[in-house]
Design a protein around this motif. Structure first.
Motif, PDB file in Angstrom:
ATOM      1  N   ASP A 273       0.863  -1.177   0.000  1.00  0.00           N
ATOM      2  CA  ASP A 273       0.000   0.000   0.000  1.00  0.00           C
ATOM      3  C   ASP A 273       0.907   1.236   0.000  1.00  0.00           C
ATOM      4  O   ASP A 273       2.068   1.159   0.411  1.00  0.00           O
ATOM      5  CB  ASP A 273      -0.870  -0.060   1.261  1.00  0.00           C
ATOM      6  N   GLY A 274       0.393   2.374  -0.484  1.00  0.00           N
ATOM      7  CA  GLY A 274       1.198   3.604  -0.508  1.00  0.00           C
ATOM      8  C   GLY A 274       1.039   4.439   0.746  1.00  0.00           C
ATOM      9  O   GLY A 274       1.938   4.519   1.602  1.00  0.00           O
TER      10      GLY A 274
ATOM     11  N   THR B  27      -2.352   1.363  -4.604  1.00  0.00           N
ATOM     12  CA  THR B  27      -2.796   2.498  -3.801  1.00  0.00           C
ATOM     13  C   THR B  27      -4.069   3.082  -4.390  1.00  0.00           C
ATOM     14  O   THR B  27      -4.325   2.949  -5.582  1.00  0.00           O
ATOM     15  CB  THR B  27      -1.671   3.566  -3.733  1.00  0.00           C
TER      16      THR B  27
ATOM     17  N   GLN C 201      -1.433  10.460  -6.738  1.00  0.00           N
ATOM     18  CA  GLN C 201      -0.762   9.214  -6.348  1.00  0.00           C
ATOM     19  C   GLN C 201       0.434   8.936  -7.259  1.00  0.00           C
ATOM     20  O   GLN C 201       1.485   8.510  -6.805  1.00  0.00           O
ATOM     21  CB  GLN C 201      -1.744   8.035  -6.363  1.00  0.00           C
TER      22      GLN C 201
END
Ligand SMILES: [Mg+2]
Length: 231
Positions: free
Chosen positions: A9-10, A123, A130
């Motif tokens: 995940d970011g 993400t 992003q």
């Protein structure tokens, strides 16, 4: 055995994010303090964010519009154009604020890369923001794929795994949100490692913690390579 693909995940897993939202929310409280107490502002903002998710999706733009609606609502529509402009500036500042990687992230990603794992970022949020954060994180070259999605549910993960021809058993998701990073991946038969962050956005709280399956939890991202080796 196939070396598993590791997806990160970011926000709040690779880089700090929720602290930025919390800081902006404090500015919102300060701007609106003449109208209502902080609790009313927080409650109104959360309700607006929830209602707006279906329309604007995750990210700073939707959050900014939710702040503006909150200001209009709690001020009984007396908020000034200058105050609204300040809220827009706060949103713009979030989009250009530096990306701060979580401590130890680069060493972890580099060591997994050296071991030969295929690495991904998965993400959700504004596409442009992003993409820009992945680039600004300085980590982009270490990842084989970056997936920016509008929701992280079972269908999304299934589509990503299908597209990259990854069997769920050969997939490990690492993230801070039980709802978005862990539960949908476990439901598909994949592996997941929960790395909690100091703050969790209310909307990411898992609905029913009593019924959760067993979840692998790391104390910090530095523990992740060892845990993956032990899977
Ligand atoms: Mg996250």
């Amino acid at each position: 055995m196939t070396l598993p693909t590791i997806a990160f995940d970011g926000d709040d897993t690779l880089w700090h994010n929720e602290t930025l939202f919390a800081g902006t929310q404090q500015h919102l409280r300060d701007i609106l303090a003449v109208h209502v107490p902080a609790e009313t502002i927080d409650r109104t903002l959360l309700a607006r964010e929830r209602a707006n998710l279906a329309l604007f999706g995750y990210g700073v733009k939707g959050f900014t519009l939710s702040m503006i609606e909150t200001a209009i609502e709690v001020s009984d529509a007396t908020v000034t154009a200058a105050e609204i402009q300040r809220l827009i500036e706060l949103g713009k500042a979030m989009l250009s604020s530096p990306v701060n990687p979580i401590d130890g992230v680069d060493a972890v990603v580099e060591s997994l890369k050296r071991r030969g794992h295929r690495l991904m970022v998965i993400t959700k949020g504004d596409l442009f923001d992003q993409e820009s954060k992945v680039a600004r994180s300085g980590l982009a070259d270490l990842f084989d794929a970056v997936e920016i999605v509008s929701e992280k549910d079972e269908a999304t993960y299934r589509a990503i795994l299908d597209r990259h021809e990854i069997a769920p058993a050969d997939f490990v998701m690492v993230g801070n949100s039980i709802r978005s990073d862990i539960l949908p991946v476990l439901a598909l038969g994949g592996h997941a490692i929960h790395v909690p962050y100091a703050i969790t956005w209310a909307i990411e709280h898992a609905d029913n913690t009593a019924d959760l399956p067993p979840i692998l939890k790391a104390g910090s991202i530095a523990e992740v390579p060892e845990m993956i080796a032990g899977l």
